[in-house]
Design an enzyme around this catalytic site. Structure first.
Site, PDB file in Angstrom:
ATOM      1  N   GLU A  68       0.790  -1.225   0.000  1.00  0.00           N
ATOM      2  CA  GLU A  68       0.000   0.000   0.000  1.00  0.00           C
ATOM      3  C   GLU A  68       0.828   1.284   0.000  1.00  0.00           C
ATOM      4  O   GLU A  68       0.366   2.304  -0.499  1.00  0.00           O
ATOM      5  CB  GLU A  68      -0.930   0.006   1.231  1.00  0.00           C
ATOM      6  CG  GLU A  68      -1.900  -1.159   1.308  1.00  0.00           C
ATOM      7  CD  GLU A  68      -2.887  -1.158   0.157  1.00  0.00           C
ATOM      8  OE1 GLU A  68      -3.413  -0.068  -0.174  1.00  0.00           O
ATOM      9  OE2 GLU A  68      -3.133  -2.234  -0.416  1.00  0.00           O
ATOM     10  N   SER A 103     -60.211   4.165  25.541  1.00  0.00           N
ATOM     11  CA  SER A 103     -60.599   4.551  26.908  1.00  0.00           C
ATOM     12  C   SER A 103     -59.413   4.878  27.804  1.00  0.00           C
ATOM     13  O   SER A 103     -59.602   5.405  28.907  1.00  0.00           O
ATOM     14  CB  SER A 103     -61.424   3.429  27.550  1.00  0.00           C
ATOM     15  OG  SER A 103     -62.669   3.302  26.885  1.00  0.00           O
TER      16      SER A 103
END
Length: 689
Positions: free
Chosen positions: A109, A387
């Site tokens: 690299e 409710s």
């Protein structure tokens, strides 16, 4: 013909000579070359200043800490409860990484890594050539330092601006860290395919050894994957991996990191793969972690990528015992047996809140496989509360207006209001009057609507909004008493509203995050929320007294956890009558002085084929009962000071009948007159206003 074209050519030549002369005079007169140079230099200086500033403010000084540390979640007791991570593997220092892999990576690299300044002039020349020849930057040539910057600080986009930012940041990284640190960060932050990040986990995944034990061949295989992790990983593409490995070994020989004999021996080795990698289970409370990320983004303006990768400590209200037990309940498939004709099962969600602090202690946002930051039904859905809204919209404002727990309410079929709204009781039972506490515990609709009509819809709307729930103008009518909210509510909103009943009338603000500290120890979020007194302590106690009856002998009886006393309310919303009997939303909300839990069940999309042919007391109740029975043993098990209203009323009647006390009779008569006066006043107020 030739004469004609020759004349045209001469005229064009003459025009170009005159134009050229004028253009040169103009160029020289106004010094265009200098202006172009000045403009280009200015652009260069501006961009250089911008990217220098960006590099200086990119938290490069704490980059290693951020890469080393995963973002940790801290629970309400100060214990680590898991990690949030992105691109994070097991971090190891350079002395725990074989020199073989270091040599393989530099040979492949970045041959000049140990001596360069963090960037490659040749690499930028290749990028510029690609831009000219192909119209785009085709990559390649980046140094290890630049790759580290790209992977950890920037996006993967191949653009000129990204390459420019990469250059300045690479220079800054090279100035801030030693080469050994840069190599350490790079190898720990690189991706190696199959969901594996970092050289240590890659070594375990492919060869079953630690990064410190990698030989020449293994090191070359791992370095090979840096070019293309999917194409060169040895599990999926062994031939590609071997081919690339041999190329890397050749480069290592050329770079004098191997002898010819060592390279040849390594090339002849078989792959000998062995997977000993164990996936971390640190994301063990997925819906809670999702909610943390959402709150950090939506409330505090943080970015998802920063939350996942910058090594924060997030201090939360998580109760690991509650969370574990709630998740265990949702893992019990036998509790969720209702299904549609096509086999689709309804969804469900639950959330638990500490009523004193508002901290969310536990949350589950659905049944089945979790999707990262997918739909969390406990926080994101908006459904009609049925409710379950009655304590907020009707009974609390009535108590605040002077009604008592045993005030008698109308309970006969009748139309109310200007629109002749005509409610009915789901149990089909009616009477001339009914005590308020009984109307609430049995969830009768007629007395709730009649009472809201008496005190006024405006008062009910103000009460609901006082509990932190917005009521749209279109919902400001008598249907509010039965949960007729078109915009709907989430389980989190309902749980937050009920904290006022469990906390002496003080409404707590629901939240997940208490504090966030970055990797450098700096506090970046500090939640200092305070509670708000929304109803009187007396009203909260009266409401709790009435809601104890819901689980003792009312609609929540089947949801009551064994050996525990809880208060709360149930709720159902009915489907259109054309569907037949059934519900689209079911609610159970219960609380003790220590915790408020809101649970919901329903289909994500309700239609004539997808609804529940049951009520909450049949389907959701067993789920709520199970989670509460398993969670409450981990609470402080604080007892209520309040007594069930039904018991209070029975004791009152017994005392009265046994003593014949004329003072009690006088008190009852006074309260009756007071109730009638209050009702008359509210009726008159509604009529005139």
């Amino acid at each position: 013909m030739n004469t004609f074209f020759s004349k045209i050519a001469k005229l064009f030549k003459l025009f170009m000579e005159k134009f050229g002369n004028r253009f040169r005079r103009f160029w020289k007169r106004y010094q265009i070359t200098r202006w172009i140079i000045l403009i280009l230099a200015s652009i260069f200086l501006i961009l250089s200043g911008y990217f220098t500033y960006k590099a200086k403010t990119a938290d490069i000084g704490v980059l290693k800490l951020q890469l080393k540390e995963s973002t940790r979640v801290i629970d309400s007791e100060g214990n680590e409860a898991g990690k949030l991570y992105s691109q994070k593997g097991t971090f190891v220092e350079l002395n725990e990484i074989s020199p073989n892999i270091q040599n393989a990576v530099t040979s492949t690299e970045d041959k000049t890594f140990w001596t360069n300044s963090g960037f490659s002039i040749l690499g930028y020349a290749r990028a510029a050539a690609g831009l000219v020849l192909h119209g785009r930057i085709i990559g390649g040539g980046s140094t290890i330092t630049q790759q580290l910057v790209k992977n950890s600080l920037l996006s993967q986009k191949q653009t000129f601006l990204r390459k420019a930012a990469e250059f300045f940041m690479a220079v800054e990284v090279n100035k801030t860290y030693s080469k050994k640190d840069i190599m350490t960060m790079y190898l720990n932050n690189a991706y190696f395919g199959n969901g594996v990040w970092g050289v240590e986990d890659a070594s375990m995944k492919y060869f079953g050894v630690h990064a410190s034990q990698l030989d020449y061949s293994q090191s070359a295989v791992i370095a090979a994957m840096l070019r293309s992790p999917s194409y060169y990983n040895p599990i999926d593409h062994p031939d590609n991996a071997i081919s690339r490995r041999n190329l890397v070994l050749g480069l290592m020989f050329n770079n004098k990191k191997l002898t010819k004999e060592q390279a040849l021996q390594a090339k002849n080795e078989k792959l000998n793969l062995k997977d000993r990698y164990q996936v971390s289970n640190s994301y063990k409370y997925p819906y809670y972690y999702d909610a943390i990320i959402d709150e950090a983004i939506n409330k505090y303006g943080l970015k998802e990528e920063d939350i996942l990768s910058k090594g924060y400590k997030i201090y939360t209200s998580l109760n690991q015992d509650y969370q574990t037990q709630m998740q265990n309940t949702f893992d019990k498939s036998w509790l969720f047996t209702t299904s549609a004709a096509d086999g689709t099962t309804p969804q469900a969600a639950s959330v638990a809140i500490n009523p004193q602090s508002g901290g969310v202690a536990a949350i589950v946002g659905g049944i089945g496989d979790h999707v990262f930051r997918g739909l969390n039904r406990a926080t994101q859905i908006k459904r009609q509360p049925g409710s379950a809204i009655k304590p907020l919209a009707v009974y609390t404002p009535a108590i605040e207006s002077g009604y008592r727990y045993d005030s008698l309410l109308p309970n006969q079929l009748k139309s109310y209001g200007k629109n002749n709204y005509r409610p009915s009781n789901s149990n089909g039972r009616y009477s001339e009057t009914i005590p308020m506490y009984k109307a609430l515990s049995e969830s009768d609709n007629v007395p709730a609507v009649a009472l809201l009509n008496k005190i006024g819809v405006k008062k009910g709307v103000n009460s609901v909004e006082n509990f932190g729930i917005n009521v749209d103008k279109s919902d400001q009518n008598l249907a509010l008493a039965l949960g007729g909210l078109q915009t709907g509510v989430s389980p989190l909103q309902m749980a937050q509203a009920y904290t006022a009943f469990a906390n002496d009338g003080k409404l707590a603000t629901a939240h997940f995050i208490n504090k966030i500290v970055d990797a450098d120890g700096k506090v970046i979020v500090d939640n200092n929320q305070t509670n708000k007194q929304v109803i009187s302590s007396r009203t909260a106690k009266t409401m709790t007294s009435m809601m104890l009856g819901v689980f003792n002998n009312g609609t929540g009886y089947t949801a009551k956890p064994a050996d525990y006393t809880i208060a709360g309310k149930t709720g159902d919303t009915e489907v259109p009558s054309s569907y037949g009997f059934g519900t689209k939303d079911q609610w159970v909300i219960g609380y003790t002085p220590d915790v408020v839990v809101a649970s919901w069940m329903g289909y994500d999309k309700t239609d004539e084929n997808h609804f529940m042919k049951t009520a909450a007391y049949q389907t959701l109740a067993p789920v709520f009962k199970d989670e509460m029975e398993n969670m409450l043993p981990y609470s402080n098990e604080t007892d209520f000071d309040e007594e069930d209203a039904a018991t209070m009323y029975a004791n009152k009647k017994d005392t009265k009948s046994g003593s014949g006390n004329w003072i009690d009779d006088l008190q009852d008569n006074f309260n009756s007159v007071k109730d009638n006066a209050t009702q008359w006043y509210n009726s008159a107020k509604n009529f005139f206003g």
